[in-house]
Write a protein that holds these residues in place. Structure first.
Motif, PDB file in Angstrom:
ATOM      1  N   ASP A 133       0.863  -1.191   0.000  1.00 19.73           N
ATOM      2  CA  ASP A 133       0.000   0.000   0.000  1.00 19.73           C
ATOM      3  C   ASP A 133       0.891   1.231   0.000  1.00 19.73           C
ATOM      4  OD1 ASP A 133      -1.940   2.060   0.652  1.00 19.73           O
ATOM      5  OD2 ASP A 133      -3.223   0.442   1.395  1.00 19.73           O
ATOM      6  N   ASN A 156       4.844   0.274  -3.077  1.00 23.90           N
ATOM      7  CA  ASN A 156       4.302   0.389  -4.435  1.00 23.90           C
ATOM      8  C   ASN A 156       4.432  -0.960  -5.140  1.00 23.90           C
ATOM      9  OD1 ASN A 156       6.939   0.250  -5.851  1.00 23.90           O
ATOM     10  ND2 ASN A 156       7.287   2.238  -4.884  1.00 23.90           N
ATOM     11  N   ASP A 160      -3.288  -2.990  -2.161  1.00 22.01           N
ATOM     12  CA  ASP A 160      -4.093  -1.829  -2.507  1.00 22.01           C
ATOM     13  C   ASP A 160      -4.170  -1.799  -4.035  1.00 22.01           C
ATOM     14  OD1 ASP A 160      -5.290   0.625  -2.849  1.00 22.01           O
ATOM     15  OD2 ASP A 160      -3.680   1.780  -1.950  1.00 22.01           O
ATOM     16  N   LEU A 161      -5.367  -1.643  -4.572  1.00 21.52           N
ATOM     17  CA  LEU A 161      -5.519  -1.690  -6.024  1.00 21.52           C
ATOM     18  C   LEU A 161      -5.165  -0.398  -6.729  1.00 21.52           C
ATOM     19  CD1 LEU A 161      -8.819  -3.743  -6.305  1.00 21.52           C
ATOM     20  CD2 LEU A 161      -6.475  -4.526  -6.637  1.00 21.52           C
ATOM     21  N   LYS A 162      -5.264   0.742  -6.031  1.00 20.40           N
ATOM     22  CA  LYS A 162      -4.972   2.030  -6.654  1.00 20.40           C
ATOM     23  C   LYS A 162      -3.756   2.662  -5.965  1.00 20.40           C
ATOM     24  CE  LYS A 162      -9.623   3.122  -8.125  1.00 20.40           C
ATOM     25  NZ  LYS A 162     -10.705   4.097  -8.088  1.00 20.40           N
TER      26      LYS A 162
END
Length: 64
Positions: free
Chosen positions: A15, A40, A59-61
């Protein structure tokens, strides 16, 4: 009993929000899991190349 059965899973937490990775990491460490974090996607890929994780919390975004 087999030592492997006594070991907790290894988890990679990915994340870009440091507070989120710290919080999830603390919770999982309290539960005796092996935890690593990445900030990242590129950092996560590098860690996955070096270690096989049982689970990835992602985390997808996020950048990278």
């Amino acid at each position: 009993m087999n030592d492997k059965m006594n070991q907790k899973a290894s988890v990679l937490v990915v994340d870009d929000d440091k507070d989120m990775t710290d919080t999830l990491s603390d919770i999982l460490l309290d539960m005796k899991y092996h935890v690593e974090t990445a900030n990242n996607g590129l950092e996560a890929i590098e860690k996955i190349k070096k270690h096989a994780f049982d689970t990835v919390l992602l985390d997808l975004k996020m950048p990278g």
